[in-house]
Design an enzyme around this catalytic site. Structure first.
Site, PDB file in Angstrom:
ATOM      1  N   ASP A   1       0.826  -1.206   0.000  1.00  0.00           N
ATOM      2  CA  ASP A   1       0.000   0.000   0.000  1.00  0.00           C
ATOM      3  C   ASP A   1       0.860   1.256   0.000  1.00  0.00           C
ATOM      4  O   ASP A   1       1.603   1.510   0.944  1.00  0.00           O
ATOM      5  CB  ASP A   1      -0.903  -0.023   1.238  1.00  0.00           C
ATOM      6  CG  ASP A   1      -1.901   1.125   1.270  1.00  0.00           C
ATOM      7  OD1 ASP A   1      -2.007   1.861   0.269  1.00  0.00           O
ATOM      8  OD2 ASP A   1      -2.584   1.286   2.298  1.00  0.00           O
TER       9      ASP A   1
ATOM     10  N   ASP B   1      -2.878   7.166  -4.962  1.00  0.00           N
ATOM     11  CA  ASP B   1      -2.885   6.082  -3.987  1.00  0.00           C
ATOM     12  C   ASP B   1      -3.217   4.745  -4.641  1.00  0.00           C
ATOM     13  O   ASP B   1      -4.349   4.500  -5.034  1.00  0.00           O
ATOM     14  CB  ASP B   1      -3.900   6.402  -2.887  1.00  0.00           C
ATOM     15  CG  ASP B   1      -3.883   5.388  -1.761  1.00  0.00           C
ATOM     16  OD1 ASP B   1      -3.014   4.504  -1.767  1.00  0.00           O
ATOM     17  OD2 ASP B   1      -4.746   5.478  -0.868  1.00  0.00           O
TER      18      ASP B   1
END
EC number: 3.4.23.-
Length: 537
Positions: free
Chosen positions: A85, A324
């Site tokens: 992530d 992201d």
């Protein structure tokens, strides 16, 4: 198709998570592999699938927002599969005794569950939605960590907790242990062991700035006039322990139909983008901590590019946005999301949480974002799911957190420079050219400041995280910007906007905006929908 067969399919996934390759002292490479391809190669000789070279090749799986990397933790090593992530900073693993996973280990909570339905993406790729109860059983597939079975684990008794936007929750304590992947080993590596988890059966390998680490609460620590516990996370330890020269990494998801993408730590692959690689400064996100920015940049405008009607600007509103990879959808200011939806004559559906429109309007349409003198365009079909004759545009409205997720990033090449607090972007190239990797030693090779580098939103020190005043600063030279950065730490101790003034003719104007200071995670029902879709190709 029975639900249990889908879970069996997930089990077969793990047979392909074989780590191949070798290490180099200057950079580390994680190939990103899509789930459908993993099913296909599971019975093949992996040596015919992966190219062995002089860099570390660790299998990372791309499931539209879910990147999975195989890690070995502890002594003797325990195998876990963690979500990679770019929007968070901690490595978090679930405790082997965690109630959330342990209560479902026998499968009794899902054996009779058939709460799933087949849907489809716009490109015709089938997908499946499974109840969250069934998904929870995947703890055993992701793996958990038993600290008591590792002779090298040390608990430092520092507490952490974090709740994501969808209610996903982790709480536990930090500790250190040996972490390895292939022939790369990180000793005394700090990570969190979650003793209380809600909504997430997997662990996470966060690779963002350390300022975003969970710890025991940055704002809480500052309120008590004590130094927050901030440690060297995964990208930092790669440099500390001699694996890379620069705390930076480049992300290439490749095209929607491609077999592999890649994440390079400490290097750039010039064959993976076309045109100029432009650099932008990260924005000031955590004001109370002085000059440390967040992984957020400025978007200047948004346009729709259509082969029939040409370039149509839907909004020229500047806003801070996070790139992201841990988020599937895009979350934009409400007025911009509305303008995009209306450009397709769409009607907002609260049930679908998106705009419904005629699928024939998609065609070769592109969503183009101006980042300050250059544009990155993504195929609008990346943002669209379909059901029968209607399409849903998955560009979400947000009042506080603005993000461009992997539906956008699949068409971009992004370099995150965590030392110089800069992000470089170019249009991704899908020509499958021979690799042209160059190590990052100082600045990003081949990158140049964007035309709008010095006309960017920055945060006013002292403003609360989540909302606050932004100051539009127009700079004329790097020396001015350096002066500005040196003033931030001082300015952070006051609420005096004049502290931002610099000599040399910079100008500023203040506008009330919402920032992107919080991490938002897509709900696991959709993540699983995306996760399973690749199995069913």
């Amino acid at each position: 198709m029975q639900l249990i067969s889908i879970l069996s399919l997930l089990s077969s996934l793990m047979c392909s998570l074989t780590v191949l390759g070798s290490s180099a002292s200057s950079y580390v490479k994680f190939p990103v592999q899509k789930l459908a391809d993993i099913i296909n190669i599971c019975t093949q000789d992996v040596s015919t699938v992966f190219k062995r070279n002089e860099v570390l090749n660790t299998t990372v799986i791309n499931g539209i927002g879910v990147y999975v990397v195989k890690m070995e933790i502890g002594t003797p090593p325990q195998t876990l599969y963690l979500q990679l992530d770019t929007g968070s900073s901690d490595m978090i693993v679930n405790n082997a005794d965690i109630a959330y996973c342990k209560s479902m280990s026998d499968g009794s909570d899902y054996a009779s569950t058939d709460n799933y339905e087949l849907t489809a993406t716009f490109n015709g790729l089938p997908s499946t939605t499974i109840s969250s109860e069934a998904y929870n059983t995947l703890c055993s597939y992701w793996g958990t960590f038993d600290a008591s079975n590792s002779s090298t684990f040390e608990n430092n008794a520092t507490f952490f907790n974090n709740t994501y936007g969808d209610g996903t929750y982790y709480a536990g304590t930090y500790g250190t242990d040996v972490v390895s992947f292939e022939n790369i080993t990180l000793n005394d590596f700090t990570f969190g062991v979650s003793n209380d988890t809600i909504g997430n059966p997997s662990g996470i390998l966060g690779i963002s700035l350390p300022i975003a680490e969970f710890t025991d609460g940055i704002e809480y620590a500052l309120a008590l006039n004590r130094t927050p516990f901030i440690y060297d996370n995964f990208p930092m330890e790669l440099k500390n322990q001699g694996k890379i020269n620069k705390i930076a990494y480049s992300l290439f998801l490749n095209g929607p139909d491609a077999h592999f993408g890649s994440i390079l730590f400490g290097a750039v692959d010039k064959s993976k983008y076309t045109g100029q690689l432009y650099t932008l400064p990260m924005l000031q996100a955590f004001n109370t901590l002085g000059s440390n920015p967040g992984m957020i940049i400025t978007a200047q405008s948004v346009a729709i590019l259509d082969s029939e009607s040409g370039n149509k600007t839907v909004s020229d509103i500047q806003f801070p946005v996070m790139l992201d990879s841990g988020t599937t959808f895009s979350y934009l200011p409400t007025e911009i999301a509305e303008a995009i939806g209306k450009s397709f004559d769409g009607e907002y559906s609260s049930d679908d949480q998106g705009y419904i429109f005629d699928c024939s309007k998609v065609n070769d349409t592109l969503l183009s974002v101006d980042f300050g003198g250059f544009n990155i365009s993504a195929n609008i079909s990346n943002f669209v799911t379909s059901a029968k004759d209607r399409c849903v545009l998955n560009v979400k409205q947000s009042e506080s957190t603005y993000m461009l997720g992997d539906a956008f990033l699949v068409d971009a090449y992004v370099v995150y420079d965590l030392e110089n607090y800069e992000i470089s972007i170019a249009q991704a190239s899908f020509n499958n050219q021979e690799e042209d990797i160059e190590v990052i030693s100082d600045t990003v090779p081949g990158a140049t400041p964007a035309p709008g580098y010095f006309s960017t939103w920055v945060y006013k020190p002292g403003s609360p995280i989540g909302t606050g005043d932004f100051i539009n600063v127009s700079w004329t030279s790097y020396s001015e910007f350096s002066q500005y950065k040196s003033l931030l730490a001082t300015a952070a101790q006051s609420d005096d906007a004049s502290s931002f003034s610099s000599s040399g003719g910079s100008s500023e104007s203040t506008t009330k905006k919402q920032n992107a200071g919080y991490k938002y995670r897509s709900s696991f029902s959709f993540s699983l929908l995306s996760f399973i879709s690749y199995f069913l190709l």
